[in-house]
Motif scaffolding. Structure first.
Motif, PDB file in Angstrom:
ATOM      1  N   GLN A   1       3.646  -6.269  -4.110  1.00  0.00           N
ATOM      2  CA  GLN A   1       2.266  -6.623  -3.730  1.00  0.00           C
ATOM      3  C   GLN A   1       2.269  -7.478  -2.465  1.00  0.00           C
ATOM      4  O   GLN A   1       1.421  -7.314  -1.581  1.00  0.00           O
ATOM      5  N   TYR A   2       3.228  -8.409  -2.395  1.00  0.00           N
ATOM      6  CA  TYR A   2       3.331  -9.296  -1.240  1.00  0.00           C
ATOM      7  C   TYR A   2       3.601  -8.478   0.030  1.00  0.00           C
ATOM      8  O   TYR A   2       2.960  -8.671   1.063  1.00  0.00           O
TER       9      TYR A   2
ATOM     10  N   LEU B   1       3.050  -5.194   0.503  1.00  0.00           N
ATOM     11  CA  LEU B   1       1.909  -4.322   0.796  1.00  0.00           C
ATOM     12  C   LEU B   1       0.771  -5.100   1.465  1.00  0.00           C
ATOM     13  O   LEU B   1       0.080  -4.587   2.346  1.00  0.00           O
ATOM     14  N   ALA B   2       0.587  -6.362   1.030  1.00  0.00           N
ATOM     15  CA  ALA B   2      -0.512  -7.167   1.571  1.00  0.00           C
ATOM     16  C   ALA B   2      -0.224  -7.669   2.985  1.00  0.00           C
ATOM     17  O   ALA B   2      -1.149  -7.910   3.763  1.00  0.00           O
ATOM     18  N   ARG B   3       1.058  -7.827   3.320  1.00  0.00           N
ATOM     19  CA  ARG B   3       1.385  -8.503   4.586  1.00  0.00           C
ATOM     20  C   ARG B   3       2.081  -7.641   5.632  1.00  0.00           C
ATOM     21  O   ARG B   3       2.273  -8.074   6.758  1.00  0.00           O
TER      22      ARG B   3
ATOM     23  N   HIS C   1       5.147   3.060  -4.152  1.00  0.00           N
ATOM     24  CA  HIS C   1       3.862   2.627  -3.577  1.00  0.00           C
ATOM     25  C   HIS C   1       3.759   2.752  -2.063  1.00  0.00           C
ATOM     26  O   HIS C   1       2.669   2.771  -1.524  1.00  0.00           O
ATOM     27  N   THR C   2       4.901   2.825  -1.356  1.00  0.00           N
ATOM     28  CA  THR C   2       4.826   2.811   0.112  1.00  0.00           C
ATOM     29  C   THR C   2       5.065   4.178   0.731  1.00  0.00           C
ATOM     30  O   THR C   2       4.798   4.374   1.908  1.00  0.00           O
TER      31      THR C   2
ATOM     32  N   ILE D   1       1.992 -16.282  -7.476  1.00  0.00           N
ATOM     33  CA  ILE D   1       0.845 -15.437  -7.135  1.00  0.00           C
ATOM     34  C   ILE D   1       0.011 -15.226  -8.396  1.00  0.00           C
ATOM     35  O   ILE D   1       0.420 -14.557  -9.338  1.00  0.00           O
TER      36      ILE D   1
ATOM     37  N   ASP E   1      -2.838 -13.511  -9.583  1.00  0.00           N
ATOM     38  CA  ASP E   1      -3.842 -12.482  -9.311  1.00  0.00           C
ATOM     39  C   ASP E   1      -4.747 -12.295 -10.527  1.00  0.00           C
ATOM     40  O   ASP E   1      -4.607 -12.962 -11.552  1.00  0.00           O
TER      41      ASP E   1
END
Length: 416
Positions: A175-176, A178-180, A208-209, A305, A307
């Motif tokens: 998640q980190y 993907l977000a950055r 996911h990528t 994190i 969430d």
């Protein structure tokens, strides 16, 4: 005092440290690999400790066992790690008897995990149990307790939504990223090491990528190729590490080395580099942060994190705690029964000796004495008497210690 939790002058203790008070560096000092765990168990056995369970994960190292004093267990841990007693005392916890039992329930059910509802710990508990059982370091108490914790964990998984929504350190890492990291499918991602969290992160990244050119480097190429085969990664030799680090946009470090393997000397690039250190002990030296283009994130930061998923999970804590109490009360009942079982057995033997003496006497006195019928009737009466005593001792309003003492006094019996 809890006599049912004591055995041969020992008490049941949980000693250890976790992410709550010990940072990754300190946890690294006390981490136990499989070989060290075996040495701890063997030495405990040689020292006459009758039951011991060892757990060591990236978030905690704990020993659960019987000892006359908790220092016996602390000394064992410090002897087989690089941590010192002084360092341990600054961050440690020591729980005794029922508090130690309660702690294991919370740990094993994910309520004490760094990420709430992370059930990976139950696998560690089962593995620790198997290792102890293998060398006869699991006594009936630890066997029953471990099974109770596994049962509670299963029920919480099935009856609550405390583990709903995928989240773990590897999930948080993805998640980190993907977000950055924009356009992540085109970026150069390098995984150094084949640690479990790193492998999981890689699997999630591939998923996911849609990045099809993730590079994996490990000191042992064989291990790298095994992991790469599962996730379709590109394996490079260890001696290309420096070049690959400087090509990377994202570097994920998941090695088991005791000293940092990535330092500022390796880095020679002006482009933005995100480094995620998912190792315990830390494997990336903090001096890499001296470069303005480098961002260093450790797994402890990722675990913070909070969430929406984690917020939703917290709602289910009360229900999970009710389940723990239900399973723990069954375990406590079993413990209580174990406490007075020897007295009931001794009472039954005493009554049986009365019966045998009386039957012998009547056999001599009565010509037509029916020994078979007398035995059946006597045994039934003995069973009813012992059942009454057992029910009395099981009653929560009974002061069982005093009752046991009185039974022993009246019938002149001692537990064998």
């Amino acid at each position: 005092m809890e006599p049912h939790l004591r055995t041969k002058g020992s008490h049941f203790y949980a000693i250890g440290l976790s992410y709550k008070k010990a940072d990754a560096e300190v946890r690294g000092h006390f981490s136990l690999n499989d070989e060290a765990k075996s040495l701890v168990l063997q030495e405990a056995k040689d020292d006459g400790i009758e039951g011991l369970l060892v757990m060591s994960t990236c978030n905690r190292t704990e020993l659960y066992g019987f000892a006359q004093h908790p220092f016996q267990l602390i000394k064992l841990l410090c002897k087989h790690t690089v941590g010192t007693v002084e360092e341990f005392e600054q961050v440690a916890y020591v729980h005794k008897n029922s508090k130690a039992v309660h702690h294991l329930f919370r740990v094993g059910t994910g309520l004490d995990s760094q990420i709430l509802g992370d059930f990976e710990i139950i696998g560690q508990l089962k593995s620790g149990f198997r290792a102890s059982k293998k060398i006869q370091m699991i006594n009936p108490f630890l066997e029953r307790l471990t099974n109770a914790v596994i049962q509670a964990s299963k029920r919480i998984k099935n009856e609550t939504e405390i583990s709903s929504g995928a989240t773990s350190v590897s999930f948080a890492a993805v998640q980190y990223i993907l977000a950055r990291v924009p356009y992540v499918s085109d970026k150069n991602i390098l995984l150094f090491g084949t640690g479990k969290i790193g492998r999981n992160t890689c699997e999630n990244l591939v998923k996911h990528t849609k990045n099809d050119h993730i590079v994996l480097i490990n000191r042992t190429r064989d291990k790298a190729e095994k992991v790469a085969g599962k996730f379709n990664l590109i394996v490079k030799d260890y001696d290309t590490l420096k070049d690959e680090v400087n090509k990377a946009d994202v570097l994920i470090v998941a090695t088991g080395a005791q000293q940092p393997t990535i330092t500022k000397e390796i880095i020679n690039t002006d482009k933005s580099l995100l480094i995620l250190d998912l190792s315990v002990p830390k494997n990336v030296h903090s001096n890499v942060s001296e470069f303005p283009n480098v961002t260093l994130v450790h797994m402890d930061d990722l675990s913070k994190i909070t969430d929406d998923t984690l917020q939703r999970r917290r709602v289910h804590i009360p229900k999970a705690e009710v389940i723990i109490e239900e399973v723990k009360s069954e375990f406590d009942s079993w413990l209580e029964t174990r406490k007075f079982a020897p007295t009931i057995k001794a009472l039954r033997n005493k009554l049986a000796s009365f019966k045998d003496a009386e039957i012998n006497l009547q056999r001599k006195k009565m010509a037509d004495f029916n020994e078979e019928q007398a035995t059946i009737i006597s045994d039934r009466i003995i069973q009813k008497i012992t059942n009454h005593f057992a029910s009395h001792l099981k009653d929560e309003d009974t002061a069982s210690e005093e009752s046991i003492e009185l039974i022993q006094k009246v019938f002149q019996i001692q537990n064998k």
